[in-house]
Structure formats: C-alpha cells, structure tokens
Scaffold this active site. Structure first.
Site, PDB file in Angstrom:
ATOM      1  N   ARG A 219     -57.340 -80.790  14.373  1.00 24.58           N
ATOM      2  CA  ARG A 219     -56.514 -80.783  13.155  1.00 24.58           C
ATOM      3  C   ARG A 219     -55.705 -82.079  13.067  1.00 24.58           C
ATOM      4  O   ARG A 219     -55.573 -82.669  11.996  1.00 24.58           O
ATOM      5  CB  ARG A 219     -55.582 -79.569  13.144  1.00 24.58           C
ATOM      6  CG  ARG A 219     -56.297 -78.273  12.806  1.00 24.58           C
ATOM      7  CD  ARG A 219     -55.317 -77.137  12.570  1.00 24.58           C
ATOM      8  NE  ARG A 219     -54.766 -76.596  13.791  1.00 24.58           N
ATOM      9  CZ  ARG A 219     -55.242 -75.519  14.428  1.00 24.58           C
ATOM     10  NH1 ARG A 219     -56.283 -74.865  13.939  1.00 24.58           N
ATOM     11  NH2 ARG A 219     -54.686 -75.083  15.533  1.00 24.58           N
ATOM     12  N   PHE A 235     -63.966 -72.050   5.431  1.00 22.72           N
ATOM     13  CA  PHE A 235     -63.638 -71.174   6.559  1.00 22.72           C
ATOM     14  C   PHE A 235     -62.221 -71.556   7.027  1.00 22.72           C
ATOM     15  O   PHE A 235     -61.988 -71.914   8.176  1.00 22.72           O
ATOM     16  CB  PHE A 235     -64.653 -71.317   7.697  1.00 22.72           C
ATOM     17  CG  PHE A 235     -66.082 -71.111   7.253  1.00 22.72           C
ATOM     18  CD1 PHE A 235     -66.627 -69.837   7.170  1.00 22.72           C
ATOM     19  CD2 PHE A 235     -66.880 -72.192   6.891  1.00 22.72           C
ATOM     20  CE1 PHE A 235     -67.942 -69.652   6.755  1.00 22.72           C
ATOM     21  CE2 PHE A 235     -68.192 -72.020   6.470  1.00 22.72           C
ATOM     22  CZ  PHE A 235     -68.731 -70.743   6.404  1.00 22.72           C
ATOM     23  N   ASP A 257     -61.955 -69.190   1.975  1.00 17.24           N
ATOM     24  CA  ASP A 257     -62.159 -68.194   3.035  1.00 17.24           C
ATOM     25  C   ASP A 257     -62.492 -66.859   2.378  1.00 17.24           C
ATOM     26  O   ASP A 257     -62.120 -66.617   1.225  1.00 17.24           O
ATOM     27  CB  ASP A 257     -60.909 -68.046   3.910  1.00 17.24           C
ATOM     28  CG  ASP A 257     -61.209 -67.482   5.294  1.00 17.24           C
ATOM     29  OD1 ASP A 257     -61.288 -68.273   6.261  1.00 17.24           O
ATOM     30  OD2 ASP A 257     -61.384 -66.248   5.408  1.00 17.24           O
ATOM     31  N   SER A 258     -63.172 -65.991   3.129  1.00 16.13           N
ATOM     32  CA  SER A 258     -63.503 -64.668   2.583  1.00 16.13           C
ATOM     33  C   SER A 258     -62.370 -63.668   2.802  1.00 16.13           C
ATOM     34  O   SER A 258     -62.418 -62.566   2.270  1.00 16.13           O
ATOM     35  CB  SER A 258     -64.794 -64.153   3.232  1.00 16.13           C
ATOM     36  OG  SER A 258     -64.667 -64.171   4.638  1.00 16.13           O
ATOM     37  N   ALA A 287     -68.367 -68.302   1.647  1.00 15.98           N
ATOM     38  CA  ALA A 287     -68.609 -69.748   1.632  1.00 15.98           C
ATOM     39  C   ALA A 287     -70.059 -70.084   1.277  1.00 15.98           C
ATOM     40  O   ALA A 287     -70.319 -71.050   0.561  1.00 15.98           O
ATOM     41  CB  ALA A 287     -68.249 -70.349   2.988  1.00 15.98           C
ATOM     42  N   ASP A 307     -65.751 -74.873   9.424  1.00 14.28           N
ATOM     43  CA  ASP A 307     -65.368 -74.277  10.719  1.00 14.28           C
ATOM     44  C   ASP A 307     -65.666 -72.781  10.696  1.00 14.28           C
ATOM     45  O   ASP A 307     -64.751 -71.962  10.725  1.00 14.28           O
ATOM     46  CB  ASP A 307     -63.877 -74.537  10.983  1.00 14.28           C
ATOM     47  CG  ASP A 307     -63.459 -74.063  12.367  1.00 14.28           C
ATOM     48  OD1 ASP A 307     -64.339 -73.917  13.246  1.00 14.28           O
ATOM     49  OD2 ASP A 307     -62.249 -73.820  12.567  1.00 14.28           O
ATOM     50  N   CYS A 347     -68.674 -72.792  17.015  1.00 18.16           N
ATOM     51  CA  CYS A 347     -68.007 -72.209  18.191  1.00 18.16           C
ATOM     52  C   CYS A 347     -68.938 -71.234  18.906  1.00 18.16           C
ATOM     53  O   CYS A 347     -68.494 -70.412  19.696  1.00 18.16           O
ATOM     54  CB  CYS A 347     -66.691 -71.552  17.803  1.00 18.16           C
ATOM     55  SG  CYS A 347     -66.862 -70.225  16.619  1.00 18.16           S
TER      56      CYS A 347
HETATM   57  N1  SAH Z   1     -60.409 -73.525  10.723  1.00 20.27           N
HETATM   58  C1  SAH Z   1     -59.575 -72.364  10.992  1.00 20.27           C
HETATM   59  C2  SAH Z   1     -60.291 -71.287  11.752  1.00 20.27           C
HETATM   60  C3  SAH Z   1     -61.520 -70.730  11.056  1.00 20.27           C
HETATM   61  S1  SAH Z   1     -62.052 -69.210  11.725  1.00 20.27           S
HETATM   62  C4  SAH Z   1     -58.307 -72.841  11.716  1.00 20.27           C
HETATM   63  O1  SAH Z   1     -58.255 -73.983  12.177  1.00 20.27           O
HETATM   64  O2  SAH Z   1     -57.369 -72.060  11.813  1.00 20.27           O
HETATM   65  C5  SAH Z   1     -63.325 -68.730  10.651  1.00 20.27           C
HETATM   66  C6  SAH Z   1     -62.872 -68.191   9.301  1.00 20.27           C
HETATM   67  O3  SAH Z   1     -64.044 -67.963   8.527  1.00 20.27           O
HETATM   68  C7  SAH Z   1     -62.111 -66.883   9.305  1.00 20.27           C
HETATM   69  O4  SAH Z   1     -60.884 -67.050   8.665  1.00 20.27           O
HETATM   70  C8  SAH Z   1     -62.985 -65.910   8.485  1.00 20.27           C
HETATM   71  O5  SAH Z   1     -62.210 -65.082   7.628  1.00 20.27           O
HETATM   72  C9  SAH Z   1     -63.811 -66.854   7.668  1.00 20.27           C
HETATM   73  N2  SAH Z   1     -65.117 -66.395   7.236  1.00 20.27           N
HETATM   74  C10 SAH Z   1     -66.039 -65.674   7.926  1.00 20.27           C
HETATM   75  N3  SAH Z   1     -67.162 -65.533   7.213  1.00 20.27           N
HETATM   76  C11 SAH Z   1     -66.964 -66.176   6.028  1.00 20.27           C
HETATM   77  C12 SAH Z   1     -67.770 -66.400   4.879  1.00 20.27           C
HETATM   78  N4  SAH Z   1     -69.025 -65.941   4.799  1.00 20.27           N
HETATM   79  N5  SAH Z   1     -67.232 -67.114   3.870  1.00 20.27           N
HETATM   80  C13 SAH Z   1     -65.977 -67.599   3.938  1.00 20.27           C
HETATM   81  N6  SAH Z   1     -65.181 -67.423   5.009  1.00 20.27           N
HETATM   82  C14 SAH Z   1     -65.669 -66.723   6.040  1.00 20.27           C
END
Ligand code: SAH
Length: 403
Positions: A219, A235, A257-258, A287, A307, A347
């Site tokens: 970040r 995400f 985000d979802s 997404a 992410d 990840c």
């Molecule tokens: N980048 C963030 C962490 C991301 S974790 C940070 O630094 O804090 C992954 C995220 O993806 C979660 O918040 C989850 O709600 C979201 N997510 C999971 N599947 C998804 C999808 N199909 N579309 C959008 N968001 C999604």
C-alpha cells in the site's frame, strides 16, 4: 508413564532433518501410547533416532506439527514464552521497520506468524491496544490458556480477542470459536494508524483478523505511484489501497468490492483521513462483471489494483483459479491507458510466482498490450517466511507498466 512416541517410515525423516515442521499421516509408521489431540509426542526416525517433539493431531492429514528439534527443549509454558519473546524481538529490531512508515507509529502488525515464527498454528495480530489471535491447530488449541497468559505478560494490551472462525480448523477436528480471551472486549471498530493514515478495523467480524496487514508495504509503495492518476481499486475491502492512493495524490479512486459492509467501512476510512469525498467513488458489485461493464462502456484508468481473495485452496483448484486470474488481468490490461500501471496480486499459496507471472503474461498477450514488470511484491516483513517452511510464502504481486 512414558511419553507417546511416533515413529516415521524409513526415509520419511528427510523433511524433518531440513527442519520442515509438518509430519503427514502417510509418513507415520506407528504410534505408541495414547496421545489426545494437541498432546506432545516424541518423533523418531525408523532407525530409532530421536528427531523432534511435535503436537499430535489425529484427524488431520498433517498428523503432527513440530514444536522443537532440540532434544533438551521440553514443550512447557516457559518454552512458549521464549518462542513468543523471539518473535516479538524480531519485530522490534530495525530490520522490521517499514520503509515509508518509519516515522509513524505502527499501531497494527502481525506479532506471531505461525510456522514461520516457529509457533505452528498460532497467529497473533495487534490492532492498537488489542491483540487478536487465531488458534489453527490442535497443538495451538491445547496451549490456549498458557498462550494468553504469556501474551498478557509480554505485550501490554487492553484485551485479547479470539478469531478462530476459520475453515482450516475443521481439518483439525476443531469447531470455529470467537470471543474475549482476556481483558476488555474490543470496541465495535478499532482505530489503527498505517503510513500516517487512519483506518477503522472490525476485529470481531472483519476478514481474517480484521485487516489485510500483509499488504501494508505494498500500500505504501502504491502511494508513490499514484500522483495525478485515476485509480481503480478492485477487490478493495475497506479501501486500504484507495486511501494510500489518495494520500499519494491520486486524482480519483473507485473502490470496487462485492461486500457492502466492507465498502461502508471504506467510505468511513476515506472520511477519517479527511479526503475530499469527490475524489472517491464506491462501487458494489462482482468485479468479474463490473470490469466487463467498464470495458464495454470504454472506461479507462491510469492505475488498477487487483487484489482478489484466494482463488485456489488446493492443487486441484489451480486450473480453475488460473482462469479466474487470467480473466481479471486481461480485463484490467484492456482498461489501462497507455502508460498505465497494474498492481496485480495473488494470495493463493498453491500458485507460485512463476505461474502467476505466466498467467499475467498470457493476459497481456490476449489483451494485445505490451507490458513490463517494474517490481515484484510480496507479503510485509511482519509476515516472514521461515526458510524451512516455503509454504509460508503465499502473497505475490507484480507492478506492470503498460505501453
Ligand atoms: N486489497 C484489500 C484486501 C482485499 S481482500 C486490502 O488491502 O485491504 C479481497 C476482497 O475481495 C474482499 O473484500 C472481498 O469482499 C472481495 N471480493 C471477493 N470476491 C469478489 C468479487 N467477485 N467481486 C468483487 N469483490 C470481491
């Protein structure tokens, strides 16, 4: 009564001699004694050589996790205390101080990173005055009370909270558990500081222990690339990368985000850092679908963060996961203006960095874009990887510059 004794099949001592802490069920020749889940067993090679002391887990494929390879080291509360002290000392030394946050109080960090801190199955994260723990194995579970006492002794805190509501516990035959272990319950939201920005963390209900501490260094790096750019933070969770993008001078950020709850908190995190609301938009949606909509609408960005959550839990899911990573990366390449930057992550531990790079390369080819890797990224330094435990390396990322 003599200690329970676990003897390995011939040749299966090799990984232990390299100090890998896992003993798989298939490596076990015989068990003598009647150890209960989490009890300490003495581990021997087929030729009778003493190898290690490990926590026994009858239900798991990982039948035992090594506490110590030193014959004179018994597994006691004092032993735990010295392992915790070692993990904490590592985090106090200068090697752990984080580049761009060196001048700021680091109020949230991982204090104990399980196998990679030589404490199998144990995670401890600090969020301001609160400690949040996960007990992921029978061995960790058995010593819970002692762990809490040691933490109370070594780390000043207002309360210790348990977030053992994770799927991997089922593999150990353990139920999900959450709740206060000592001290006061954490507030609804705990405020932390990272790189001079403030974040609200829901340690009781948020993902993992509340925040993606493993992305902290990345970040900060993103902030340095963000100036003047239109950013899509896909995400986004609670907006971590988005806040740092604005701090770095981004023109505008979309957090996608979802999860509605995550984006509500993202909105509050933007406000907490005092950014002009017009510089940020929050988009709730899938997404995979939203990136397509943006493509069809001819939307363009200067910087995109991808992410996603872990797409592959096991080897059998790698192929499907690879298709998922390729899909979103391909879309991202199409959405970037010339000179745009892609911060792309995986990840999934079972997808190694070579495979991930190949997936991203394939995506660029299919998108018809030429791109260069500027940087390779990994998890923050408070999530170390023990050399004897390569499985501890899971987060990988690339910063790509698109022509
Ligand atoms: N980048 C963030 C962490 C991301 S974790 C940070 O630094 O804090 C992954 C995220 O993806 C979660 O918040 C989850 O709600 C979201 N997510 C999971 N599947 C998804 C999808 N199909 N579309 C959008 N968001 C999604």
């Amino acid at each position: 009564m003599s200690a329970p004794k676990l003897t390995l099949k011939s040749g299966r001592e090799k990984s232990l001699l390299r100090r890998h802490p896992w003993i798989f069920s298939g490596a076990v020749e015989r068990l003598e004694g009647d150890p209960q889940p989490g009890d300490t067993v003495e581990v021997y090679a087929a030729d009778g050589r003493w190898l290690a002391r490990a926590a026994y887990s009858p239900r798991s494929q990982i039948r035992a996790r090594v506490w110590t390879f030193a014959e004179d080291e018994l597994v006691t509360p004092e032993f735990l205390r010295s392992r915790f002290a070692r993990a904490l000392a590592a985090r106090q030394s200068s090697v752990f101080s984080l580049q761009s946050s060196a001048n700021h109080q680091l109020s949230a960090a991982r204090l104990v990173n399980a196998e990679s801190d030589f404490l199998p199955g144990l995670i401890v994260d600090r969020y301001a005055d609160w400690l949040v723990c996960q007990f992921l194995s029978t061995g960790a579970e058995k010593w819970k009370r002692e762990v809490v006492a040691v933490l109370d002794e070594l780390v000043p805190n207002a309360g210790i909270y348990e977030r053992s509501d994770v799927d991997v516990r089922a593999k150990e035959g353990l139920p999900p558990v959450t709740g206060v272990l000592s001290g006061a319950p954490p507030p609804e939201l705990v405020e932390i500081e990272e790189h001079g920005c403030r974040f609200l963390v829901d340690v009781q209900r948020g993902h993992k222990t509340g925040f993606y501490l493993d992305q902290r260094d990345n970040r900060a790096l993103l902030a340095g690339y963000a100036s003047g750019r239109e950013v899509l933070n896909a995400f986004a969770y609670t907006g971590g990368f988005g806040v740092l993008a604005l701090k770095g001078g981004a023109a505008h950020v979309i957090n996608l985000d979802s999860s509605t709850a995550a984006l509500e908190l993202a909105q509050r995190n933007f406000e907490l850092s005092g950014f002009d609301g017009r510089r940020a938009t929050h988009h709730i949606g899938d997404a995979f679908a939203v990136l397509r909509q943006y493509r069809d609408a001819g939307r363009q960005f200067d910087l995109i963060v991808l992410d996603p959550p872990k797409f592959a839990e096991s080897q059998s899911q790698v192929e499907r996961a690879a298709r998922g990573y390729k899909d979103i990366n391909l879309l991202a390449f199409k959405l970037l203006r010339p000179g745009g930057l892609l911060f792309t992550f995986s990840c999934s531990g079972v997808i190694d960095s070579a495979l991930f790079q190949k997936i991203v390369a394939d995506a660029a080819v299919d998108a018809g874009r030429e791109a260069q890797i500027l940087r390779r990224l990994a998890q923050s330094a408070d999530h170390p990887v023990a050399l004897s435990f390569p499985e501890g390396e899971y987060l990988k990322g690339l910063v790509c510059l698109v022509e």
